[in-house]
Design a protein around this motif. Structure first.
Motif, PDB file in Angstrom:
ATOM      1  N   ARG A 192       0.265  -1.219   0.155  1.00 43.51           N
ATOM      2  CA  ARG A 192      -0.168   0.096  -0.139  1.00 43.51           C
ATOM      3  C   ARG A 192       0.893   1.243  -0.580  1.00 43.51           C
ATOM      4  O   ARG A 192       0.691   2.324  -0.760  1.00 43.51           O
ATOM      5  CB  ARG A 192      -0.840  -0.327   1.828  1.00 43.51           C
ATOM      6  N   ALA A 193       2.379   1.392   0.650  1.00 47.21           N
ATOM      7  CA  ALA A 193       2.653   2.607   0.681  1.00 47.21           C
ATOM      8  C   ALA A 193       3.578   2.988  -1.017  1.00 47.21           C
ATOM      9  O   ALA A 193       4.042   3.702  -0.810  1.00 47.21           O
ATOM     10  CB  ALA A 193       4.077   1.805   1.453  1.00 47.21           C
ATOM     11  N   LYS A 194       3.638   1.530  -1.676  1.00 42.60           N
ATOM     12  CA  LYS A 194       4.562   1.468  -2.866  1.00 42.60           C
ATOM     13  C   LYS A 194       3.591   2.335  -3.554  1.00 42.60           C
ATOM     14  O   LYS A 194       3.797   3.177  -4.611  1.00 42.60           O
ATOM     15  CB  LYS A 194       4.457   0.416  -3.148  1.00 42.60           C
ATOM     16  N   GLU A 195       2.092   1.945  -3.078  1.00 46.18           N
ATOM     17  CA  GLU A 195       1.178   2.419  -4.461  1.00 46.18           C
ATOM     18  C   GLU A 195       0.903   4.050  -4.494  1.00 46.18           C
ATOM     19  O   GLU A 195      -0.007   4.840  -4.827  1.00 46.18           O
ATOM     20  CB  GLU A 195      -0.231   1.743  -3.381  1.00 46.18           C
ATOM     21  N   LEU A 196       0.812   4.476  -3.038  1.00 42.60           N
ATOM     22  CA  LEU A 196       0.878   5.901  -2.543  1.00 42.60           C
ATOM     23  C   LEU A 196       1.597   6.482  -3.060  1.00 42.60           C
ATOM     24  O   LEU A 196       2.104   8.221  -3.251  1.00 42.60           O
ATOM     25  CB  LEU A 196       1.171   6.096  -0.944  1.00 42.60           C
ATOM     26  N   GLY A 197       3.390   6.220  -3.518  1.00 40.42           N
ATOM     27  CA  GLY A 197       4.298   6.792  -3.942  1.00 40.42           C
ATOM     28  C   GLY A 197       5.343   6.153  -3.540  1.00 40.42           C
ATOM     29  O   GLY A 197       6.449   7.036  -4.208  1.00 40.42           O
ATOM     30  N   ALA A 198       5.546   5.557  -2.337  1.00 40.11           N
ATOM     31  CA  ALA A 198       7.262   5.405  -2.237  1.00 40.11           C
ATOM     32  C   ALA A 198       7.735   4.225  -2.956  1.00 40.11           C
ATOM     33  O   ALA A 198       7.212   3.883  -3.083  1.00 40.11           O
ATOM     34  CB  ALA A 198       7.173   5.261  -0.890  1.00 40.11           C
ATOM     35  N   THR A 199       8.766   5.477  -3.582  1.00 40.46           N
ATOM     36  CA  THR A 199       9.987   4.636  -3.886  1.00 40.46           C
ATOM     37  C   THR A 199      11.266   3.317  -3.324  1.00 40.46           C
ATOM     38  O   THR A 199      11.488   2.352  -4.515  1.00 40.46           O
ATOM     39  CB  THR A 199      10.983   5.086  -5.142  1.00 40.46           C
ATOM     40  N   ARG A 200      10.995   3.626  -2.419  1.00 36.49           N
ATOM     41  CA  ARG A 200      11.722   2.240  -1.641  1.00 36.49           C
ATOM     42  C   ARG A 200      11.522   2.263  -0.301  1.00 36.49           C
ATOM     43  O   ARG A 200      10.277   3.590   0.636  1.00 36.49           O
ATOM     44  CB  ARG A 200      13.313   2.959  -1.539  1.00 36.49           C
ATOM     45  N   VAL A 201      10.260   1.845   0.270  1.00 41.17           N
ATOM     46  CA  VAL A 201       9.767   1.071   0.966  1.00 41.17           C
ATOM     47  C   VAL A 201      10.451  -0.322   1.799  1.00 41.17           C
ATOM     48  O   VAL A 201      10.948  -1.743   1.242  1.00 41.17           O
ATOM     49  CB  VAL A 201       8.413   0.180   1.327  1.00 41.17           C
ATOM     50  N   ILE A 202      10.556   0.192   3.627  1.00 43.79           N
ATOM     51  CA  ILE A 202      11.451  -0.324   4.522  1.00 43.79           C
ATOM     52  C   ILE A 202      10.541  -1.152   5.267  1.00 43.79           C
ATOM     53  O   ILE A 202       9.573  -0.262   6.585  1.00 43.79           O
ATOM     54  CB  ILE A 202      12.528   0.141   5.453  1.00 43.79           C
ATOM     55  N   ASP A 203      10.913  -2.940   5.146  1.00 44.13           N
ATOM     56  CA  ASP A 203       9.786  -3.581   6.314  1.00 44.13           C
ATOM     57  C   ASP A 203      10.217  -3.527   7.931  1.00 44.13           C
ATOM     58  O   ASP A 203      11.472  -4.488   8.379  1.00 44.13           O
ATOM     59  CB  ASP A 203       9.263  -4.674   6.160  1.00 44.13           C
ATOM     60  N   TYR A 204       9.820  -2.277   8.652  1.00 42.00           N
ATOM     61  CA  TYR A 204      10.712  -2.214   9.969  1.00 42.00           C
ATOM     62  C   TYR A 204      10.773  -3.608  10.756  1.00 42.00           C
ATOM     63  O   TYR A 204      11.593  -3.637  12.269  1.00 42.00           O
ATOM     64  CB  TYR A 204      10.136  -1.124  11.056  1.00 42.00           C
ATOM     65  N   THR A 205       9.551  -4.487  10.751  1.00 38.16           N
ATOM     66  CA  THR A 205      10.091  -5.334  11.318  1.00 38.16           C
ATOM     67  C   THR A 205      11.064  -6.312  10.896  1.00 38.16           C
ATOM     68  O   THR A 205      11.050  -7.704  12.165  1.00 38.16           O
ATOM     69  CB  THR A 205       8.465  -6.511  11.506  1.00 38.16           C
ATOM     70  N   LYS A 206      11.299  -6.393   9.917  1.00 37.88           N
ATOM     71  CA  LYS A 206      12.480  -6.975   9.388  1.00 37.88           C
ATOM     72  C   LYS A 206      13.219  -6.155   9.268  1.00 37.88           C
ATOM     73  O   LYS A 206      14.899  -7.087   9.332  1.00 37.88           O
ATOM     74  CB  LYS A 206      12.449  -7.576   7.705  1.00 37.88           C
ATOM     75  N   GLU A 207      13.812  -5.042   8.975  1.00 39.60           N
ATOM     76  CA  GLU A 207      15.311  -4.020   9.300  1.00 39.60           C
ATOM     77  C   GLU A 207      15.293  -3.102   9.960  1.00 39.60           C
ATOM     78  O   GLU A 207      14.030  -2.289  10.598  1.00 39.60           O
ATOM     79  CB  GLU A 207      15.296  -3.940   7.683  1.00 39.60           C
ATOM     80  N   ASP A 208      16.006  -2.544   9.629  1.00 39.46           N
ATOM     81  CA  ASP A 208      16.208  -1.539  10.734  1.00 39.46           C
ATOM     82  C   ASP A 208      17.028   0.307  10.098  1.00 39.46           C
ATOM     83  O   ASP A 208      18.122  -0.318   9.044  1.00 39.46           O
ATOM     84  CB  ASP A 208      17.671  -1.330  12.659  1.00 39.46           C
ATOM     85  N   TYR A 209      15.825   1.040  10.403  1.00 33.11           N
ATOM     86  CA  TYR A 209      16.108   1.873   9.139  1.00 33.11           C
ATOM     87  C   TYR A 209      17.537   2.604   9.013  1.00 33.11           C
ATOM     88  O   TYR A 209      18.322   2.977   8.005  1.00 33.11           O
ATOM     89  CB  TYR A 209      15.201   2.385   8.593  1.00 33.11           C
ATOM     90  N   THR A 210      18.095   2.715  10.457  1.00 30.98           N
ATOM     91  CA  THR A 210      19.301   3.373  10.440  1.00 30.98           C
ATOM     92  C   THR A 210      20.895   2.661   9.681  1.00 30.98           C
ATOM     93  O   THR A 210      20.745   2.967   9.239  1.00 30.98           O
ATOM     94  CB  THR A 210      19.378   3.330  11.630  1.00 30.98           C
ATOM     95  N   GLU A 211      20.189   0.744   9.876  1.00 33.01           N
ATOM     96  CA  GLU A 211      21.255   0.407   9.149  1.00 33.01           C
ATOM     97  C   GLU A 211      21.047   0.340   7.327  1.00 33.01           C
ATOM     98  O   GLU A 211      22.485   1.326   7.270  1.00 33.01           O
ATOM     99  CB  GLU A 211      21.250  -0.816   9.528  1.00 33.01           C
ATOM    100  N   VAL A 212      20.197  -0.005   7.295  1.00 35.76           N
ATOM    101  CA  VAL A 212      20.074   0.246   6.052  1.00 35.76           C
ATOM    102  C   VAL A 212      19.844   1.302   5.183  1.00 35.76           C
ATOM    103  O   VAL A 212      20.564   1.492   3.874  1.00 35.76           O
ATOM    104  CB  VAL A 212      18.674   0.070   5.792  1.00 35.76           C
TER     105      VAL A 212
END
Length: 356
Positions: A192-212
């Motif tokens: 759904r976030a991609k449909e809104l227009g996000a070009t890159r979506v990080i699943d916070y349950t799987k990845e730490d955005y500060t590292e990625v």
């Protein structure tokens, strides 16, 4: 023979509370409008975090409010009366907006609103959709303007399916044409976030955005109150937060909207201003160490901004708020709506349908 006072119903809390079961509906005498105001027959209102935070008493540091508290800042409805000084609207116009502090109480059958906070609803846009725009949409627009977002810059905004986050994504794509739009959501919300227009979506349950995203983005819009957001911004970049304690000067600006306060209130405001400045000095240390600009932000109602920026995008359906749930204007409906809002996991806006 004494005439019976005309009344209307509004959602309220009768004491400061964090319990959704304390929310109820009460009757009030019909509002009178000032020359710069209009009377709006409310069709729909949407909930925002400030609604339940205010019900908890968090605005008492700025102003002593009288209980019961009427609730709601976002409104969509039909104008039923026009003040003598209002020229841009007439009776029958369908309007929407985020009302000013002194007009708060849109989860109601009727509300008196300063006309300059409203815009006409574009043709074919439903009341429920328009009701979800005001506070969240204006917050996103005003912050992205302040960040200087354009086609040369990448944007990071966490919680992309929250009320403000989804507008930031849609505006970044449709209005600012940002180079890259990055967000975080849970697994079930990625598509759904991609449909809104996000070009890159990080699943916070799987990845730490500060590292990625370490040192990868030009500007960041903090909607969740996470100081670690400094780690993802390039040196020389910018961060604006709407979730952390505002700077002292922003509180003073908010006080001007709230209105006059008594002597005790002024003393309290000055104390809070000093604490806010100290907290922001502390928060700013990590940003300064990276040469990243950091500041907080409080949005301001603006009907002209709704008309000029949002109306064309709403009419063309380039942006459309995601509605998580719609509840009826009943005591049970109001309580369920606030329970979902307080839970904090709604994917989109929570709407209360006052009338069809």
């Amino acid at each position: 023979m004494q005439m019976e006072t005309k009344t209307y119903q509004a959602a309220v809390v009768k004491r400061y509370t964090s319990n959704p079961s304390d929310y109820t509906i009460s009757k009030f005498p019909y509002p009178t409008i000032e020359p710069n105001q209009v009377e709006v027959s409310v069709h729909a209102a949407s909930l925002n975090p400030i609604d339940y935070k205010r019900a908890k008493g968090l605005l008492r540091v700025l102003q002593s409010e009288t209980l019961p508290l009427k609730l709601g800042y976002d409104v969509a409805g039909t104008i039923t009366k026009v003040g003598a000084g209002v020229t841009q609207f007439e009776v029958g116009d369908k309007v929407y907006g985020r009302v000013k502090q002194e007009n708060v109480g849109t989860i109601a059958e009727v509300v008196a609103v300063d006309a300059d906070a409203l815009a006409k609803i574009p043709e074919k846009v439903p009341f429920n959709v328009a009701a979800g725009v005001g506070l969240a949409g204006l917050t996103a627009k005003q912050v992205l303007d302040s960040l200087g977002l354009d086609e040369t810059k990448s944007l990071f905004v966490p919680a992309g399916m929250g009320g403000v986050g989804m507008f930031a994504i849609m505006l970044a794509k449709q209005h600012y044409n940002a180079k890259e739009i990055i967000t975080t959501v849970s697994s079930e919300k990625v598509d759904r976030a991609k449909e809104l227009g996000a070009t890159r979506v990080i699943d916070y349950t799987k990845e730490d955005y500060t590292e990625v995203l370490k040192n990868e983005v030009d500007v960041a819009f903090d909607t969740v109150g996470d100081l670690n957001i400094s780690k993802v911004v390039k040196p020389g970049g910018s961060v604006i937060s709407v979730a952390l304690l505002p700077e002292g000067n922003e509180l003073v600006k908010l006080k001007k909207e709230v209105g006059d306060v008594n002597t005790l209130g002024k003393i309290r405001l000055e104390a809070v201003r000093r604490v806010a400045d100290l907290v922001n000095w502390y928060n700013n240390r990590g940003f300064k160490a990276k040469n990243v600009s950091y500041r907080t932000f409080i949005m301001h109602p603006n009907g002209k901004e709704l008309e000029e920026t949002f109306n064309p995008l709403l009419a063309s359906e380039k942006i459309k708020p995601v509605i998580a749930n719609v509840y009826p204007f009943t005591i049970e409906g109001v309580q369920k709506a606030f329970a979902e809002a307080i839970d904090g996991h709604a994917a989109g806006k929570i709407i209360i349908n006052v009338k069809d």
